[in-house]
Write a protein that holds these residues in place. Structure first.
Motif, PDB file in Angstrom:
ATOM      1  N   UNK A  51      10.295   4.516   9.153  1.00 33.97           N
ATOM      2  CA  UNK A  51      11.089   3.614   9.997  1.00 33.97           C
ATOM      3  C   UNK A  51      11.168   2.180   9.470  1.00 33.97           C
ATOM      4  N   UNK A  52      10.325   1.840   8.491  1.00 36.18           N
ATOM      5  CA  UNK A  52      10.325   0.479   7.963  1.00 36.18           C
ATOM      6  C   UNK A  52      10.725   0.425   6.486  1.00 36.18           C
ATOM      7  N   UNK A  53      11.245   1.526   5.968  1.00 32.98           N
ATOM      8  CA  UNK A  53      11.679   1.598   4.560  1.00 32.98           C
ATOM      9  C   UNK A  53      10.598   1.127   3.599  1.00 32.98           C
ATOM     10  N   UNK A  54       9.398   1.674   3.755  1.00 29.98           N
ATOM     11  CA  UNK A  54       8.270   1.296   2.911  1.00 29.98           C
ATOM     12  C   UNK A  54       8.046   2.258   1.754  1.00 29.98           C
ATOM     13  N   UNK A  55       8.777   3.369   1.707  1.00 36.19           N
ATOM     14  CA  UNK A  55       8.552   4.394   0.695  1.00 36.19           C
ATOM     15  C   UNK A  55       9.665   4.337  -0.340  1.00 36.19           C
ATOM     16  N   UNK A  56       9.238   4.268  -1.619  1.00 40.01           N
ATOM     17  CA  UNK A  56      10.189   4.168  -2.720  1.00 40.01           C
ATOM     18  C   UNK A  56       9.803   5.124  -3.841  1.00 40.01           C
ATOM     19  N   UNK A  57      10.819   5.625  -4.532  1.00 40.71           N
ATOM     20  CA  UNK A  57      10.577   6.357  -5.759  1.00 40.71           C
ATOM     21  C   UNK A  57      10.099   5.333  -6.788  1.00 40.71           C
ATOM     22  N   UNK A  58       9.154   5.702  -7.600  1.00 40.05           N
ATOM     23  CA  UNK A  58       8.534   4.786  -8.556  1.00 40.05           C
ATOM     24  C   UNK A  58       9.559   3.993  -9.371  1.00 40.05           C
ATOM     25  N   UNK A  59      10.591   4.633  -9.847  1.00 43.48           N
ATOM     26  CA  UNK A  59      11.602   3.944 -10.665  1.00 43.48           C
ATOM     27  C   UNK A  59      12.448   2.958  -9.862  1.00 43.48           C
ATOM     28  N   UNK A  60      12.428   3.062  -8.538  1.00 41.17           N
ATOM     29  CA  UNK A  60      13.229   2.179  -7.691  1.00 41.17           C
ATOM     30  C   UNK A  60      12.458   0.964  -7.192  1.00 41.17           C
ATOM     31  N   UNK A  61      11.188   0.867  -7.535  1.00 44.14           N
ATOM     32  CA  UNK A  61      10.382  -0.292  -7.130  1.00 44.14           C
ATOM     33  C   UNK A  61      10.796  -1.513  -7.935  1.00 44.14           C
ATOM     34  N   UNK A  62      10.785  -2.656  -7.299  1.00 44.55           N
ATOM     35  CA  UNK A  62      11.081  -3.903  -7.994  1.00 44.55           C
ATOM     36  C   UNK A  62      10.268  -5.033  -7.366  1.00 44.55           C
ATOM     37  N   UNK A  63      10.121  -6.105  -8.093  1.00 42.97           N
ATOM     38  CA  UNK A  63       9.389  -7.260  -7.585  1.00 42.97           C
ATOM     39  C   UNK A  63       7.959  -6.923  -7.212  1.00 42.97           C
ATOM     40  N   UNK A  64       7.532  -7.461  -6.074  1.00 47.03           N
ATOM     41  CA  UNK A  64       6.158  -7.262  -5.603  1.00 47.03           C
ATOM     42  C   UNK A  64       5.840  -5.798  -5.311  1.00 47.03           C
ATOM     43  N   UNK A  65       6.858  -4.991  -5.044  1.00 44.43           N
ATOM     44  CA  UNK A  65       6.636  -3.579  -4.759  1.00 44.43           C
ATOM     45  C   UNK A  65       6.010  -2.823  -5.912  1.00 44.43           C
ATOM     46  N   UNK A  66       6.250  -3.263  -7.141  1.00 44.82           N
ATOM     47  CA  UNK A  66       5.690  -2.591  -8.324  1.00 44.82           C
ATOM     48  C   UNK A  66       4.161  -2.617  -8.306  1.00 44.82           C
ATOM     49  N   UNK A  67       3.574  -3.620  -7.677  1.00 47.12           N
ATOM     50  CA  UNK A  67       2.114  -3.714  -7.606  1.00 47.12           C
ATOM     51  C   UNK A  67       1.518  -2.533  -6.857  1.00 47.12           C
ATOM     52  N   UNK A  68       2.303  -1.904  -5.989  1.00 47.20           N
ATOM     53  CA  UNK A  68       1.770  -0.812  -5.165  1.00 47.20           C
ATOM     54  C   UNK A  68       1.569   0.485  -5.934  1.00 47.20           C
ATOM     55  N   UNK A  69       2.096   0.575  -7.148  1.00 48.64           N
ATOM     56  CA  UNK A  69       1.731   1.686  -8.037  1.00 48.64           C
ATOM     57  C   UNK A  69       0.249   1.601  -8.365  1.00 48.64           C
ATOM     58  N   UNK A  70      -0.184   0.400  -8.719  1.00 46.37           N
ATOM     59  CA  UNK A  70      -1.591   0.163  -9.037  1.00 46.37           C
ATOM     60  C   UNK A  70      -2.445   0.250  -7.785  1.00 46.37           C
ATOM     61  N   UNK A  71      -1.958  -0.281  -6.684  1.00 42.76           N
ATOM     62  CA  UNK A  71      -2.696  -0.228  -5.420  1.00 42.76           C
ATOM     63  C   UNK A  71      -3.030   1.221  -5.066  1.00 42.76           C
ATOM     64  N   UNK A  72      -2.054   2.105  -5.144  1.00 43.93           N
ATOM     65  CA  UNK A  72      -2.292   3.519  -4.811  1.00 43.93           C
ATOM     66  C   UNK A  72      -3.311   4.146  -5.760  1.00 43.93           C
TER      67      UNK A  72
END
Length: 107
Positions: A51-72
Motif C-alpha cells: 500500500x505504500x509502494x515500498x517494494x521494487x525490483x532490484x534494477x528499478x531502485x534508484x537514489x537512497x533506495x539502492x542502499x536497501x539492497x545492502x540493508x537486506x
C-alpha cells in the motif's frame, strides 16, 4: 536479481505481501519487512500489494533506495533467518539503518 523492500515500509502494519509470496521469503523485522535476497524468485507477486509502494525490483531502485539492497543482505547475515518466513518468529530487531530512522508519524 531480487525484489527489495525500502524505507517506505518502516512502521507500516500491512502484511498482505507476506500472504502472497509463493516462496515464503518475506521476513518480519521489528519495524519493517525484509525480502531474503537468496530466496526471492523474482515473481513480483508482492509488489502490487504494497500500500505504500515500498517494494521494487532490484534494477528499478534508484537514489537512497539502492542502499536497501545492502540493508537486506546485512539483515539476514545479522539475524541468520532463512528457510521460510512462516517457520520463524518476527526477528524483533532491524538493520541498524532502519532502527535509527525516526518513528513514522501517526494520524
Amino acid at each position: 536479481m531480487t525484489y527489495v523492500i525500502t524505507d517506505a515500509c518502516v512502521d507500516v502494519n500491512d502484511r498482505n505481501c507476506l500472504t502472497q509470496c509463493p516462496v515464503d521469503c518475506i521476513y518480519e523485522g521489528d519495524r519493517m519487512l525484509y525480502i531474503h535476497p537468496d530466496e526471492c524468485i523474482d515473481c513480483g507477486a508482492c509488489e502490487p500489494l504494497c500500500p505504500v509502494n515500498a517494494i521494487f525490483y532490484e534494477d528499478d531502485l534508484h537514489g537512497d533506495g539502492r542502499a536497501y539492497l545492502t540493508v537486506a543482505a546485512e539483515f539476514f547475515a545479522q539475524t541468520g533467518l532463512a528457510g521460510g518466513a512462516s517457520d520463524t518468529s518476527p526477528a524483533g530487531q532491524d538493520h541498524p539503518l532502519v532502527a535509527a530512522l525516526p518513528a513514522a508519524a501517526t494520524e
